[in-house]
Design a protein around this motif. Structure first.
Motif, PDB file in Angstrom:
ATOM      1  N   ASP A  50       0.836  -1.199   0.000  1.00 14.13           N
ATOM      2  CA  ASP A  50       0.000   0.000   0.000  1.00 14.13           C
ATOM      3  C   ASP A  50       0.880   1.262   0.000  1.00 14.13           C
ATOM      4  O   ASP A  50       0.767   2.130  -0.889  1.00 14.13           O
ATOM      5  CB  ASP A  50      -0.909  -0.068   1.238  1.00 14.13           C
ATOM      6  CG  ASP A  50      -1.945   1.025   1.336  1.00 14.13           C
ATOM      7  OD1 ASP A  50      -1.928   1.962   0.523  1.00 14.13           O
ATOM      8  OD2 ASP A  50      -2.785   0.948   2.265  1.00 14.13           O
ATOM      9  N   GLU A 110      -0.301   6.373  -7.358  1.00  8.78           N
ATOM     10  CA  GLU A 110      -1.699   6.056  -7.664  1.00  8.78           C
ATOM     11  C   GLU A 110      -2.227   6.975  -8.761  1.00  8.78           C
ATOM     12  O   GLU A 110      -2.125   8.199  -8.668  1.00  8.78           O
ATOM     13  CB  GLU A 110      -2.553   6.195  -6.395  1.00  8.78           C
ATOM     14  CG  GLU A 110      -3.975   5.686  -6.597  1.00  8.78           C
ATOM     15  CD  GLU A 110      -4.796   5.653  -5.319  1.00  8.78           C
ATOM     16  OE1 GLU A 110      -4.363   6.229  -4.302  1.00  8.78           O
ATOM     17  OE2 GLU A 110      -5.882   5.048  -5.343  1.00  8.78           O
ATOM     18  N   SER A 114      -2.634   3.863   3.048  1.00  9.25           N
ATOM     19  CA  SER A 114      -3.888   4.537   2.686  1.00  9.25           C
ATOM     20  C   SER A 114      -5.097   3.704   3.107  1.00  9.25           C
ATOM     21  O   SER A 114      -5.016   2.862   4.007  1.00  9.25           O
ATOM     22  CB  SER A 114      -3.893   4.847   1.189  1.00  9.25           C
ATOM     23  OG  SER A 114      -4.024   3.654   0.430  1.00  9.25           O
ATOM     24  N   ASP A 115      -6.213   3.940   2.449  1.00  7.92           N
ATOM     25  CA  ASP A 115      -7.488   3.325   2.837  1.00  7.92           C
ATOM     26  C   ASP A 115      -7.448   1.792   2.866  1.00  7.92           C
ATOM     27  O   ASP A 115      -8.145   1.169   3.660  1.00  7.92           O
ATOM     28  CB  ASP A 115      -8.619   3.818   1.929  1.00  7.92           C
ATOM     29  CG  ASP A 115      -8.353   3.626   0.450  1.00  7.92           C
ATOM     30  OD1 ASP A 115      -7.171   3.466   0.044  1.00  7.92           O
ATOM     31  OD2 ASP A 115      -9.326   3.651  -0.324  1.00  7.92           O
ATOM     32  N   ASP A 116      -6.609   1.208   2.015  1.00  7.07           N
ATOM     33  CA  ASP A 116      -6.548  -0.257   1.952  1.00  7.07           C
ATOM     34  C   ASP A 116      -6.169  -0.835   3.320  1.00  7.07           C
ATOM     35  O   ASP A 116      -6.858  -1.712   3.867  1.00  7.07           O
ATOM     36  CB  ASP A 116      -5.501  -0.692   0.911  1.00  7.07           C
ATOM     37  CG  ASP A 116      -5.637   0.054  -0.397  1.00  7.07           C
ATOM     38  OD1 ASP A 116      -5.851  -0.600  -1.409  1.00  7.07           O
ATOM     39  OD2 ASP A 116      -5.547   1.302  -0.402  1.00  7.07           O
ATOM     40  N   ASP A 158      -8.405   8.789   1.935  1.00  5.97           N
ATOM     41  CA  ASP A 158      -9.128   8.722   0.663  1.00  5.97           C
ATOM     42  C   ASP A 158     -10.035   7.510   0.731  1.00  5.97           C
ATOM     43  O   ASP A 158      -9.757   6.555   1.432  1.00  5.97           O
ATOM     44  CB  ASP A 158      -8.180   8.685  -0.543  1.00  5.97           C
ATOM     45  CG  ASP A 158      -7.375   7.412  -0.646  1.00  5.97           C
ATOM     46  OD1 ASP A 158      -7.665   6.602  -1.539  1.00  5.97           O
ATOM     47  OD2 ASP A 158      -6.449   7.237   0.176  1.00  5.97           O
ATOM     48  N   ASP A 161      -1.570   1.503  -5.429  1.00  6.50           N
ATOM     49  CA  ASP A 161      -1.485   1.121  -4.017  1.00  6.50           C
ATOM     50  C   ASP A 161      -2.356  -0.092  -3.724  1.00  6.50           C
ATOM     51  O   ASP A 161      -1.976  -0.977  -2.959  1.00  6.50           O
ATOM     52  CB  ASP A 161      -1.849   2.297  -3.100  1.00  6.50           C
ATOM     53  CG  ASP A 161      -3.260   2.767  -3.309  1.00  6.50           C
ATOM     54  OD1 ASP A 161      -3.650   2.968  -4.483  1.00  6.50           O
ATOM     55  OD2 ASP A 161      -3.993   2.942  -2.330  1.00  6.50           O
ATOM     56  N   THR A 162      -3.504  -0.145  -4.371  1.00  8.33           N
ATOM     57  CA  THR A 162      -4.410  -1.271  -4.114  1.00  8.33           C
ATOM     58  C   THR A 162      -3.877  -2.562  -4.725  1.00  8.33           C
ATOM     59  O   THR A 162      -3.898  -3.607  -4.079  1.00  8.33           O
ATOM     60  CB  THR A 162      -5.818  -0.931  -4.627  1.00  8.33           C
ATOM     61  OG1 THR A 162      -6.352   0.089  -3.786  1.00  8.33           O
ATOM     62  CG2 THR A 162      -6.738  -2.137  -4.602  1.00  8.33           C
TER      63      THR A 162
HETATM   64 MG   LIG Z   1      -5.574   3.231  -1.244  1.00 11.21          MG
END
Ligand SMILES: [Mg+2]
Length: 318
Positions: free
Chosen positions: A19, A26, A54-56, A95, A269-270
């Motif tokens: 990530d 990204e 991040s969000d992951d 995010d 990133d994902t």
């Molecule tokens: Mg992310």
């Protein structure tokens, strides 16, 4: 048999490293030359600090905390996961994917009955009925902790990987992808091998097995960049699996495959987070570069040592 703590920790630490390595690039946020190795320089959509995830990883951390505290096997656990995500959306989300924001926003807008997990599923299904599009990569990116929670129970893993996915992503393909990836992580941790993903398609419902076998075989034949755009869960899984099979540049398997994952482009990133969870599960936290392990951090105020601890607790090793 007690699973190796190194590989258990590797699943979450690999997710976090992938990530944070993908964040700067990204959707092309920073340039990355063909000959260049990605670095945890921060920036991206956040903007993020160097090494910040991040969000992951943020959403996965919520699942992991619930799994560590009380397991994931019942509806009350799913309520706790959704409540955790609503808190994340309010306080910590740097995010957020479109689909996840829609569903959690609908949950947050109401309180009381029905319970949070039921409200989330209802909002997600309403979105699916209205748009026909809920097969984003947002449930696959966060699925790794579910595998750690059911290392000793394959049937339960199949059920609960889909149940956690369905909270926001009711498209059957999103649930299938989570089931497949969780089983791959489970095999990697328990057996210390990189499983052949095609051998795991028996875990998804019969009508879709041939399609998955074809998609997985395709990923084996083509480089990760062939699967961009990868916001769709099928191409995200293909890009991540292709990166596992087609490492790029030098270095240990996690490093070279995460380099390949970031070079796939688009949702870097994902894709790297998805690949990183499996790579870390196979090769262990000890295979990740020390500078990555020292650098990664993020919401909710966690660093590598905290993720290691969380992973062990989820797997019942603490
Ligand atoms: Mg992310």
């Amino acid at each position: 048999m007690t699973p190796s703590p190194d590989r258990v920790e590797g699943a979450l630490l690999g997710l976090a490293c992938g990530d944070a390595l993908g964040v700067p690039y990204e959707f092309g946020a920073a340039p990355l030359a063909a000959s260049e190795a990605p670095r945890m320089i921060g920036g991206g959509l956040g903007p993020y600090e160097p090494g910040e995830w991040s969000d992951d990883t943020q959403m996965a951390a919520v699942i992991a905390r619930v799994a560590a505290d009380r397991g994931l096997a019942d509806e009350a656990a799913l309520d706790a996961v959704v409540e955790g995500w609503v808190g994340w959306l309010r306080d910590g989300a740097s995010d957020v994917g479109t689909q996840t924001r829609h569903v959690l926003g609908a949950v947050a807008a109401r309180s009381g009955a029905p319970r949070p997990a039921e409200r989330a599923r209802a909002a997600a299904q309403e979105l699916h009925r209205r748009t026909g599009r809920t097969a984003g990569n947002g449930s696959l990116m966060r699925t790794a902790p579910v595998a750690l929670a059911f290392l000793d129970d394959r049937d339960a893993l199949t059920v609960h990987a889909r149940a956690v996915s369905d909270l926001t992503h009711p498209d059957p393909l999103a649930g299938d992808a989570c089931v497949l990836w969780c089983h791959a992580i489970r095999v990697a941790v328990v057996e210390a091998t990189m499983p052949a993903l095609e051998d795991l398609v028996g875990e998804v419902p019969t009508p879709r097995r041939d399609a998955w076998a074809g998609w997985i075989a395709d990923a084996g034949r083509r480089p990760p960049a062939d699967f961009a755009p990868n916001g769709y869960v099928v191409t995200a899984l293909q890009a991540a699996w292709s990166a596992v099979l087609h490492p790029r540049g030098g270095g240990a398997p996690p490093v070279a495959s995460l380099t390949a994952a970031v070079h796939a482009g688009d949702d870097t990133d994902t894709v790297a987070a998805i690949a990183g969870a499996l790579l870390g599960a196979r090769w262990g936290a000890s295979s990740l570069p020390e500078e990555w392990v020292a650098a990664v951090h993020g919401w909710p105020g966690l660093r590598s040592a905290d993720l290691r601890d969380l992973a062990r607790r989820v797997a019942g090793l603490a």
